[in-house]
Write an enzyme that holds these catalytic residues in place. Sequence first.
Site, PDB file in Angstrom:
ATOM      1  CG  ASP A  29      29.847 -58.725  12.460  1.00  0.00           C
ATOM      2  OD1 ASP A  29      30.582 -59.036  11.507  1.00  0.00           O
ATOM      3  OD2 ASP A  29      29.689 -59.450  13.460  1.00  0.00           O
ATOM      4  CG  ASN A  90      39.217 -61.381   7.761  1.00  0.00           C
ATOM      5  OD1 ASN A  90      40.259 -60.731   7.841  1.00  0.00           O
ATOM      6  ND2 ASN A  90      38.236 -61.253   8.648  1.00  0.00           N
ATOM      7  N   GLY A  96      41.670 -65.659   8.432  1.00  0.00           N
ATOM      8  CA  GLY A  96      40.662 -65.417   9.467  1.00  0.00           C
ATOM      9  C   GLY A  96      39.238 -65.423   8.952  1.00  0.00           C
ATOM     10  CD  GLN A  97      36.374 -66.008   3.466  1.00  0.00           C
ATOM     11  OE1 GLN A  97      37.436 -66.261   2.886  1.00  0.00           O
ATOM     12  NE2 GLN A  97      35.241 -65.773   2.833  1.00  0.00           N
ATOM     13  CB  SER A  98      34.562 -67.392  10.392  1.00  0.00           C
ATOM     14  OG  SER A  98      33.849 -66.181  10.481  1.00  0.00           O
ATOM     15  CG  HIS A 103      32.077 -61.036   4.632  1.00  0.00           C
ATOM     16  ND1 HIS A 103      32.289 -62.378   4.406  1.00  0.00           N
ATOM     17  CD2 HIS A 103      32.670 -60.769   5.823  1.00  0.00           C
ATOM     18  CE1 HIS A 103      32.972 -62.895   5.407  1.00  0.00           C
ATOM     19  NE2 HIS A 103      33.230 -61.937   6.281  1.00  0.00           N
ATOM     20  CG  LEU A 104      34.259 -53.925   2.733  1.00  0.00           C
ATOM     21  CD1 LEU A 104      35.784 -54.040   2.813  1.00  0.00           C
ATOM     22  CD2 LEU A 104      33.849 -52.871   1.690  1.00  0.00           C
ATOM     23  CG  HIS A 105      34.714 -57.446   8.355  1.00  0.00           C
ATOM     24  ND1 HIS A 105      34.028 -57.963   9.433  1.00  0.00           N
ATOM     25  CD2 HIS A 105      35.177 -58.521   7.676  1.00  0.00           C
ATOM     26  CE1 HIS A 105      34.087 -59.289   9.413  1.00  0.00           C
ATOM     27  NE2 HIS A 105      34.789 -59.658   8.347  1.00  0.00           N
TER      28      HIS A 105
END
Length: 117
Positions: A29, A90, A96-98, A103-105
Site C-alpha cells: 500500500d 471496504n 470507507g472504500q476509496s 481489494h483485500l487489505h
Amino acid sequence: MSCIFCKIIAGEIPSTKLFEDDQFIAIKDLHPQAAVHVLVIPKKHVVSLDEAFPSDGSGDTEFIGKLMATGTRVARERGLLPGGFRSVINTGAGGGQSVFHLHLHILGGGSMSGKFG
Ligand code: AMP
Ligand code: ZN
C-alpha cells in the site's frame, strides 16, 4: 481505462509487487497504516463485494475464497503468521472504500491498536 488498480495490473503505473499469479496481484500500500500493509487485488475489474455478490445470489464464492487464501499466503510470507494479521475489505463509500476496484487489505506487524481504527 481510469481505474488506478487496473493501471497497476497493466504495468502502466509503478507498484511494489509482492506476489502475482493468473488471478491476483499483491502490492505494498502506498500509504501504509501498519508496519506491513499489503493490498491483494484481483486482476479482473470487480468494483466491490456488492458487485461480486449480487442480490440474485449468483456471486462467485470460490473467487472470493481464493482472494482470502492469497491474502493469508502473503501474510505468512511477510512473516505475519503465527503472530497474526488483520484483513479488511471496504465496500462502497459508506464502508470507507476509496478505490472502486475490489481489494483485500492485509495489515500487521507491530501492535495493532484499535479494533477498527
Ligand atoms: P480503500 O480505501 O479500501 O479503497 O483502499 C484503497 C487503498 O489503496 C488505500 O489504502 C490507498 O493508500 C491505496 N492506494 C491508492 N493508490 C495506490 C497506489 N498507486 N499504489 C498502492 N496503493 C495505493
Ligand atoms: Zn480496475
